[in-house]
Design a protein around this motif. Structure first.
Motif, PDB file in Angstrom:
ATOM      1  N   GLY A  23      -9.964  -4.015  11.901  1.00  0.00           N
ATOM      2  CA  GLY A  23     -10.910  -4.967  11.312  1.00  0.00           C
ATOM      3  C   GLY A  23     -11.893  -4.278  10.383  1.00  0.00           C
ATOM      4  O   GLY A  23     -12.219  -4.795   9.310  1.00  0.00           O
ATOM      5  N   ALA A  24     -12.375  -3.098  10.776  1.00  0.00           N
ATOM      6  CA  ALA A  24     -13.299  -2.349   9.926  1.00  0.00           C
ATOM      7  C   ALA A  24     -12.619  -1.881   8.639  1.00  0.00           C
ATOM      8  O   ALA A  24     -13.205  -1.946   7.558  1.00  0.00           O
ATOM      9  N   GLN A  26     -10.014  -3.329   7.183  1.00  0.00           N
ATOM     10  CA  GLN A  26      -9.772  -4.519   6.366  1.00  0.00           C
ATOM     11  C   GLN A  26     -11.064  -4.968   5.686  1.00  0.00           C
ATOM     12  O   GLN A  26     -11.061  -5.334   4.517  1.00  0.00           O
ATOM     13  N   HIS A  27     -12.182  -4.943   6.387  1.00  0.00           N
ATOM     14  CA  HIS A  27     -13.467  -5.311   5.799  1.00  0.00           C
ATOM     15  C   HIS A  27     -13.828  -4.368   4.662  1.00  0.00           C
ATOM     16  O   HIS A  27     -14.291  -4.798   3.604  1.00  0.00           O
ATOM     17  N   ASP A  28     -13.616  -3.078   4.862  1.00  0.00           N
ATOM     18  CA  ASP A  28     -13.923  -2.096   3.827  1.00  0.00           C
ATOM     19  C   ASP A  28     -13.068  -2.318   2.583  1.00  0.00           C
ATOM     20  O   ASP A  28     -13.578  -2.287   1.461  1.00  0.00           O
ATOM     21  N   THR A  30     -11.644  -5.103   1.628  1.00  0.00           N
ATOM     22  CA  THR A  30     -11.937  -6.397   1.018  1.00  0.00           C
ATOM     23  C   THR A  30     -13.259  -6.397   0.268  1.00  0.00           C
ATOM     24  O   THR A  30     -13.333  -6.909  -0.848  1.00  0.00           O
ATOM     25  N   TYR A  31     -14.305  -5.842   0.835  1.00  0.00           N
ATOM     26  CA  TYR A  31     -15.639  -5.990   0.266  1.00  0.00           C
ATOM     27  C   TYR A  31     -16.165  -4.779  -0.490  1.00  0.00           C
ATOM     28  O   TYR A  31     -17.186  -4.885  -1.144  1.00  0.00           O
ATOM     29  N   HIS A  32     -15.499  -3.642  -0.425  1.00  0.00           N
ATOM     30  CA  HIS A  32     -16.038  -2.450  -1.074  1.00  0.00           C
ATOM     31  C   HIS A  32     -15.071  -1.828  -2.076  1.00  0.00           C
ATOM     32  O   HIS A  32     -15.193  -0.649  -2.396  1.00  0.00           O
ATOM     33  N   SER A  81     -14.700  -8.486  -5.075  1.00  0.00           N
ATOM     34  CA  SER A  81     -14.669  -9.461  -3.983  1.00  0.00           C
ATOM     35  C   SER A  81     -15.587 -10.639  -4.309  1.00  0.00           C
ATOM     36  O   SER A  81     -16.537 -10.516  -5.080  1.00  0.00           O
ATOM     37  N   LYS A  83     -17.638 -11.969  -2.309  1.00  0.00           N
ATOM     38  CA  LYS A  83     -18.952 -11.682  -1.725  1.00  0.00           C
ATOM     39  C   LYS A  83     -19.836 -10.928  -2.722  1.00  0.00           C
ATOM     40  O   LYS A  83     -21.012 -11.258  -2.892  1.00  0.00           O
TER      41      LYS A  83
END
Length: 122
Positions: A23-24, A26-28, A30-32, A81, A83
């Motif tokens: 999850g971490a 995937q978050h990285d 996607t958003y960074h 992204s 966001k």
């Protein structure tokens, strides 16, 4: 001696840990990161993702030399992204293609023309 219940507890803990790590990651991603595409004369082709860094109130994307070598033309499309766009719309983003730099406003689809500039003295 390890009982059946202890083994299940350890397996559940390991699976939970792996889910958190995935999850971490995937978050990285996607958003960074910013997805970079290159125009080949007919359509935009995906070159890869580059990390998004913040420097002095501006975001910086540095394209690697490998992407510059894979490019068909000098026209690039950058897709950040949602966001980032929502939070920093019309902020500053510096796109670096080697030594070439282009300033872009943060939008959903950012287009830039940049010839990959190689370092002098190589």
């Amino acid at each position: 001696m390890v009982t059946w219940d202890d083994g299940l507890l350890w397996a559940a803990a390991v699976l939970l840990f792996l889910l958190v790590v995935l999850g971490a990651v995937q978050h990285d991603l996607t958003y960074h990161t910013v997805r970079i595409y290159n125009w080949d004369g007919k359509r935009y082709r995906f070159l890869g993702r580059e990390r998004l860094r913040k420097k002095n109130d501006a975001y910086v994307v540095k394209m690697r030399e490998r992407m510059g070598d894979m490019s068909f033309t000098t026209r690039y499309l950058l897709l950040p992204s949602r966001k980032l766009v929502k939070k920093h719309r019309y902020g500053n983003l510096l796109f670096c293609a080697g030594e070439t730099q282009r300033w872009l406003p943060v939008e959903e689809r950012m287009r830039a023309d940049a010839l990959y500039g190689y370092r002098r003295g190589r």
